[in-house]
Design an enzyme around this catalytic site. Structure first.
Site, PDB file in Angstrom:
ATOM      1  N   GLU A 113      -0.213  -0.506  11.345  1.00  0.00           N
ATOM      2  CA  GLU A 113      -0.883   0.666  10.766  1.00  0.00           C
ATOM      3  C   GLU A 113      -2.000   1.083  11.714  1.00  0.00           C
ATOM      4  OE1 GLU A 113      -0.643   0.894   6.118  1.00  0.00           O
ATOM      5  OE2 GLU A 113      -1.642  -0.960   6.661  1.00  0.00           O
ATOM      6  N   HIS A 165      -8.653   9.622   3.331  1.00  0.00           N
ATOM      7  CA  HIS A 165      -7.369   9.343   3.983  1.00  0.00           C
ATOM      8  C   HIS A 165      -6.803  10.645   4.529  1.00  0.00           C
ATOM      9  CE1 HIS A 165      -3.375   7.836   4.717  1.00  0.00           C
ATOM     10  NE2 HIS A 165      -3.792   6.622   4.434  1.00  0.00           N
ATOM     11  N   ARG A 193      -8.416   6.023  10.318  1.00  0.00           N
ATOM     12  CA  ARG A 193      -8.281   7.121   9.352  1.00  0.00           C
ATOM     13  C   ARG A 193      -9.415   8.148   9.418  1.00  0.00           C
ATOM     14  NH1 ARG A 193      -6.832   3.285   4.269  1.00  0.00           N
ATOM     15  NH2 ARG A 193      -4.858   2.901   5.271  1.00  0.00           N
ATOM     16  N   HIS A 198     -10.148   8.386  -0.635  1.00  0.00           N
ATOM     17  CA  HIS A 198      -9.183   7.298  -0.759  1.00  0.00           C
ATOM     18  C   HIS A 198      -9.808   5.943  -1.068  1.00  0.00           C
ATOM     19  CE1 HIS A 198      -5.513   5.146  -0.196  1.00  0.00           C
ATOM     20  NE2 HIS A 198      -5.943   4.503   0.857  1.00  0.00           N
ATOM     21  N   ARG A 239     -12.909   1.537   6.680  1.00  0.00           N
ATOM     22  CA  ARG A 239     -12.027   0.387   6.491  1.00  0.00           C
ATOM     23  C   ARG A 239     -10.801   0.452   7.401  1.00  0.00           C
ATOM     24  NH1 ARG A 239      -7.388  -0.365   2.572  1.00  0.00           N
ATOM     25  NH2 ARG A 239      -7.676   1.847   2.193  1.00  0.00           N
TER      26      ARG A 239
HETATM   27  C1  LIG Z   1      -2.901   5.000  -3.195  1.00  0.00           C
HETATM   28  C2  LIG Z   1      -3.587   3.793  -2.653  1.00  0.00           C
HETATM   29  C3  LIG Z   1      -2.975   3.040  -1.681  1.00  0.00           C
HETATM   30  C4  LIG Z   1      -3.616   1.925  -1.143  1.00  0.00           C
HETATM   31  N1  LIG Z   1      -2.971   1.166  -0.202  1.00  0.00           N
HETATM   32  C5  LIG Z   1      -3.566   0.030   0.253  1.00  0.00           C
HETATM   33  C6  LIG Z   1      -2.887  -0.835   1.148  1.00  0.00           C
HETATM   34  O1  LIG Z   1      -1.749  -0.591   1.519  1.00  0.00           O
HETATM   35  N2  LIG Z   1      -3.528  -1.949   1.578  1.00  0.00           N
HETATM   36  C7  LIG Z   1      -4.801  -2.267   1.192  1.00  0.00           C
HETATM   37  O2  LIG Z   1      -5.339  -3.289   1.636  1.00  0.00           O
HETATM   38  N3  LIG Z   1      -5.450  -1.477   0.321  1.00  0.00           N
HETATM   39  C8  LIG Z   1      -4.865  -0.353  -0.162  1.00  0.00           C
HETATM   40  N4  LIG Z   1      -5.525   0.444  -1.054  1.00  0.00           N
HETATM   41  C9  LIG Z   1      -6.829   0.005  -1.561  1.00  0.00           C
HETATM   42  C10 LIG Z   1      -6.644  -1.152  -2.534  1.00  0.00           C
HETATM   43  O3  LIG Z   1      -5.497  -0.940  -3.310  1.00  0.00           O
HETATM   44  C11 LIG Z   1      -7.829  -1.292  -3.450  1.00  0.00           C
HETATM   45  O4  LIG Z   1      -9.022  -1.261  -2.737  1.00  0.00           O
HETATM   46  C12 LIG Z   1      -7.801  -2.621  -4.201  1.00  0.00           C
HETATM   47  O5  LIG Z   1      -6.547  -2.826  -4.770  1.00  0.00           O
HETATM   48  C13 LIG Z   1      -8.862  -2.613  -5.259  1.00  0.00           C
HETATM   49  O6  LIG Z   1      -8.649  -3.702  -6.107  1.00  0.00           O
HETATM   50  P1  LIG Z   1      -9.723  -4.018  -7.197  1.00  0.00           P
HETATM   51  O7  LIG Z   1      -9.257  -5.240  -7.901  1.00  0.00           O
HETATM   52  O8  LIG Z   1     -11.062  -4.039  -6.589  1.00  0.00           O
HETATM   53  O9  LIG Z   1      -9.713  -2.727  -8.168  1.00  0.00           O
HETATM   54  P2  LIG Z   1      -8.548  -2.088  -9.042  1.00  0.00           P
HETATM   55  O10 LIG Z   1      -7.238  -2.616  -8.670  1.00  0.00           O
HETATM   56  O11 LIG Z   1      -8.723  -0.631  -9.025  1.00  0.00           O
HETATM   57  O12 LIG Z   1      -8.874  -2.629 -10.509  1.00  0.00           O
HETATM   58  C14 LIG Z   1     -10.009  -2.201 -11.208  1.00  0.00           C
HETATM   59  C15 LIG Z   1      -9.965  -2.783 -12.609  1.00  0.00           C
HETATM   60  O13 LIG Z   1     -11.223  -2.579 -13.242  1.00  0.00           O
HETATM   61  C16 LIG Z   1     -11.010  -2.158 -14.581  1.00  0.00           C
HETATM   62  N5  LIG Z   1     -12.210  -1.434 -15.043  1.00  0.00           N
HETATM   63  C17 LIG Z   1     -12.879  -0.434 -14.409  1.00  0.00           C
HETATM   64  N6  LIG Z   1     -13.929  -0.049 -15.139  1.00  0.00           N
HETATM   65  C18 LIG Z   1     -13.935  -0.815 -16.259  1.00  0.00           C
HETATM   66  C19 LIG Z   1     -14.753  -0.877 -17.430  1.00  0.00           C
HETATM   67  N7  LIG Z   1     -15.822  -0.085 -17.611  1.00  0.00           N
HETATM   68  N8  LIG Z   1     -14.420  -1.759 -18.392  1.00  0.00           N
HETATM   69  C20 LIG Z   1     -13.329  -2.570 -18.267  1.00  0.00           C
HETATM   70  N9  LIG Z   1     -12.526  -2.564 -17.179  1.00  0.00           N
HETATM   71  C21 LIG Z   1     -12.824  -1.694 -16.199  1.00  0.00           C
HETATM   72  C22 LIG Z   1      -9.768  -1.312 -14.503  1.00  0.00           C
HETATM   73  O14 LIG Z   1      -9.185  -1.151 -15.775  1.00  0.00           O
HETATM   74  C23 LIG Z   1      -8.931  -2.160 -13.541  1.00  0.00           C
HETATM   75  O15 LIG Z   1      -8.294  -3.190 -14.245  1.00  0.00           O
HETATM   76  C24 LIG Z   1      -4.904   1.569  -1.595  1.00  0.00           C
HETATM   77  C25 LIG Z   1      -5.517   2.325  -2.580  1.00  0.00           C
HETATM   78  C26 LIG Z   1      -4.875   3.439  -3.112  1.00  0.00           C
HETATM   79  C27 LIG Z   1      -5.561   4.237  -4.151  1.00  0.00           C
END
Ligand SMILES: Cc1cc2nc3c(=O)[nH]c(=O)nc-3n(C[C@H](O)[C@H](O)[C@H](O)COP(=O)(O)OP(=O)(O)OC[C@H]3O[C@@H](n4cnc5c(N)ncnc54)[C@H](O)[C@@H]3O)c2cc1C
Length: 494
Positions: A116, A230, A278, A339, A374
């Site tokens: 990538e 992005h 990016r 993004h 990132r």
């Molecule tokens: C389209 C897309 C593609 C991506 N592709 C990649 C990739 O290929 N490789 C990579 O490394 N990263 C990628 N990323 C980034 C990566 O997916 C995210 O940064 C990472 O998954 C975030 O994980 P997380 O556990 O921090 O948050 P999330 O997976 O977003 O989880 C957040 C959680 O918090 C909960 N929550 C939020 N607020 C509250 C509240 N007030 N009360 C209770 N629960 C709450 C939500 O319900 C959810 O369960 C991508 C992101 C997107 C949007």
């Protein structure tokens, strides 16, 4: 009020929250909250994959560190980058060996690592173009087997207070009722802030709640203006919807074309071309837009065999086909989109904030590994490594309070009804689009900041009933306020 006590409260069931739960000692009584159903999160949307040095014969950890620093414009926290790169491969291997995550493989059984933007070697482990969903699904299966972990979905953390060493949480449920929990340790794993923008690839849950709640509690928030745009979200004017067209499509050779269907990246970036990081590619698109006067841009991989495209990018292929474009035969329309958030709740190398007992992991945290921008596929790796380190830190602590229930005086959540959610949220999003999209616009930032301050104060002092709509709207206002304040304070640094 009576609060039911847990040892650890994990807010969020994305990859960072779940991996933290899986790594906590089984002796600990853990509560996990998810705002909506478990699969609605940014983790489940990740397409490209997870970056790690998994093929040492053809890659080196020093190169992964170097690529991460170059992408981050050397604003990274080097110590934490080294932790990420050094420990990351083991966490990816654990996903495979312990939790049954299925990554694509070559004919000889080795991992099929892809490339990538910004990576000098093939080091992205992936599951077709649905890597996040695969990891999230496998980890949720595993967490469901743990007797010490209670998972409650459709429940929004609205308020978090702290007295002595205990955290007290007000949770608004889908039935419109409130539930009250307390915990010795809290792990904020609430994901990104994408919904503060009109155009974002982020899931609907990405309203920055955890960041706003931690900020209100006095946690240090750092570099919230480090927002990643992005370059290639699907952007057809007929369809008012943005979804990500993974960087891996450029990694496999796609060209960026302007409104005249001419390739332009080699003019700006003669060496890295479409594979520049990016932020660089997004800025080149905006420059090219100034040159041509058109916001029409295309991504073209149609010169590659159709089978190759369908096999590598089945989800993207289906999604754009549904919108009327066959990417095996023609270019598809793209445009930059919010993004990812590099900044967040500031944490140390163990994921701990400046408030004792409060941790943060994943996109809402700021470990500093990403610097100003990132490197692709480093965020899933960060979510894994630092959430495990948080669990290990908590596992080593003594529990100072083990009562089943605790009485605590929190104000009642009642108040006047909050009915203008859409109007306020739309105004916040419009301000953010004008003030800071790819580049900051300082005139709009100054105006926007003034207005956001008014909105934030009106929400805080309005005497509203505390519910999900109110919490999300206040979070958006808080996050917008912190971002624009930082942009304004740093206006002379560029
Ligand atoms: C389209 C897309 C593609 C991506 N592709 C990649 C990739 O290929 N490789 C990579 O490394 N990263 C990628 N990323 C980034 C990566 O997916 C995210 O940064 C990472 O998954 C975030 O994980 P997380 O556990 O921090 O948050 P999330 O997976 O977003 O989880 C957040 C959680 O918090 C909960 N929550 C939020 N607020 C509250 C509240 N007030 N009360 C209770 N629960 C709450 C939500 O319900 C959810 O369960 C991508 C992101 C997107 C949007």
């Amino acid at each position: 009020m009576i609060f039911k006590r847990f040892d650890v409260l994990i807010v969020g069931t994305g990859i960072s929250g779940i991996y933290a739960a899986l790594n906590l000692d089984k002796r600990l009584n853990v509560l996990m909250l998810s705002k909506k159903e478990l699969s609605l999160c940014n983790s489940a949307l990740a397409q490209g994959g997870v970056a790690a040095v998994l093929d040492p014969a053809n890659d080196e950890k020093s190169l992964h560190v170097k690529d991460t620093l170059i992408a981050g414009q050397y604003k990274n926290n080097l110590e934490n980058v080294e932790i990420l790169v050094e420990q990351g491969p083991r966490d990816v291997e654990r996903l495979i060996e312990k939790y049954g995550v299925d990554f694509d493989r070559n004919a000889d059984g080795s991992l099929a690592l892809t490339l990538e933007g910004g990576h000098s070697r093939r080091r992205i482990a992936h599951h077709k173009d649905t890597t996040g969903k695969e990891i999230e699904t496998r980890l949720i299966e595993q967490v469901g087997k743990l007797e010490n972990v209670t998972v409650i979905n459709n429940s929004v953390l609205c308020r978090l207070e702290r007295e002595n060493t205990m955290f007290f949480a007000d949770v608004y449920t889908e039935n419109g009722t409130h539930e009250y929990y307390c915990a010795n340790f809290v792990v904020m794993a609430t994901g990104g802030i994408g919904r503060v923008y009109k155009y974002t690839t982020n899931s609907a849950i990405a309203t920055g709640d955890g960041i706003a709640l931690a900020y209100e509690l006095g946690a240090k928030i750092k570099n919230l203006s480090y927002v990643q745009f992005h370059p290639t979200a699907f952007a057809d004017k007929k369809n008012n919807e943005c979804f990500l067209v993974s960087e891996a499509v450029r990694g496999e050779g796609a060209y960026l074309l302007n409104c005249n269907k001419e390739r332009f990246m080699p003019d700006y970036e003669p060496e890295r071309k479409e594979l520049a990081p990016r932020d660089v590619v997004s800025k080149c698109i905006m420059e090219e837009q100034k040159k041509t006067g058109s916001d029409e841009f295309w991504l073209d991989i149609s010169y590659k065999p159709a089978d190759f495209i369908k096999q590598h990018f089945p989800m993207i292929y289906e999604n754009v086909l549904e919108k009327g474009y066959d990417m095996t035969k023609e270019p598809i329309p793209i445009y930059p989109c919010q993004h990812y958030l590099m900044g967040g709740i500031n944490v140390d190398g163990k994921g701990a904030t400046n408030i004792e007992g409060l941790y943060s992991a994943g996109e809402c945290s700021h470990t500093g590994v990403h610097g100003k921008n990132r490197l692709a596929s480093n965020s899933l790796l960060e979510a894994l490594v630092f959430s495990r380190l948080i669990a290990e830190d908590i596992n080593a602590k003594d529990l100072t309070d083990s009562r089943a229930e605790i009485e605590y005086n929190m104000s009642a959540p009642d108040g006047k009804s909050f009915s203008n959610k859409s109007e306020i949220q739309n105004e916040i999003r419009s301000i953010m689009q004008r003030a800071y999209f790819v580049y900051p616009n300082y005139e709009e930032t100054e105006k926007g900041l003034k207005r956001i301050k008014e909105i934030k104060q009106a929400l805080e002092n309005g005497g509203y009933e505390i519910n999900a709509d109110y919490t999300e709207t206040k979070s958006l206002a808080t996050v917008a306020y912190i971002i624009l304040s930082e942009i304004w304070e740093r206006r002379n640094e560029e």
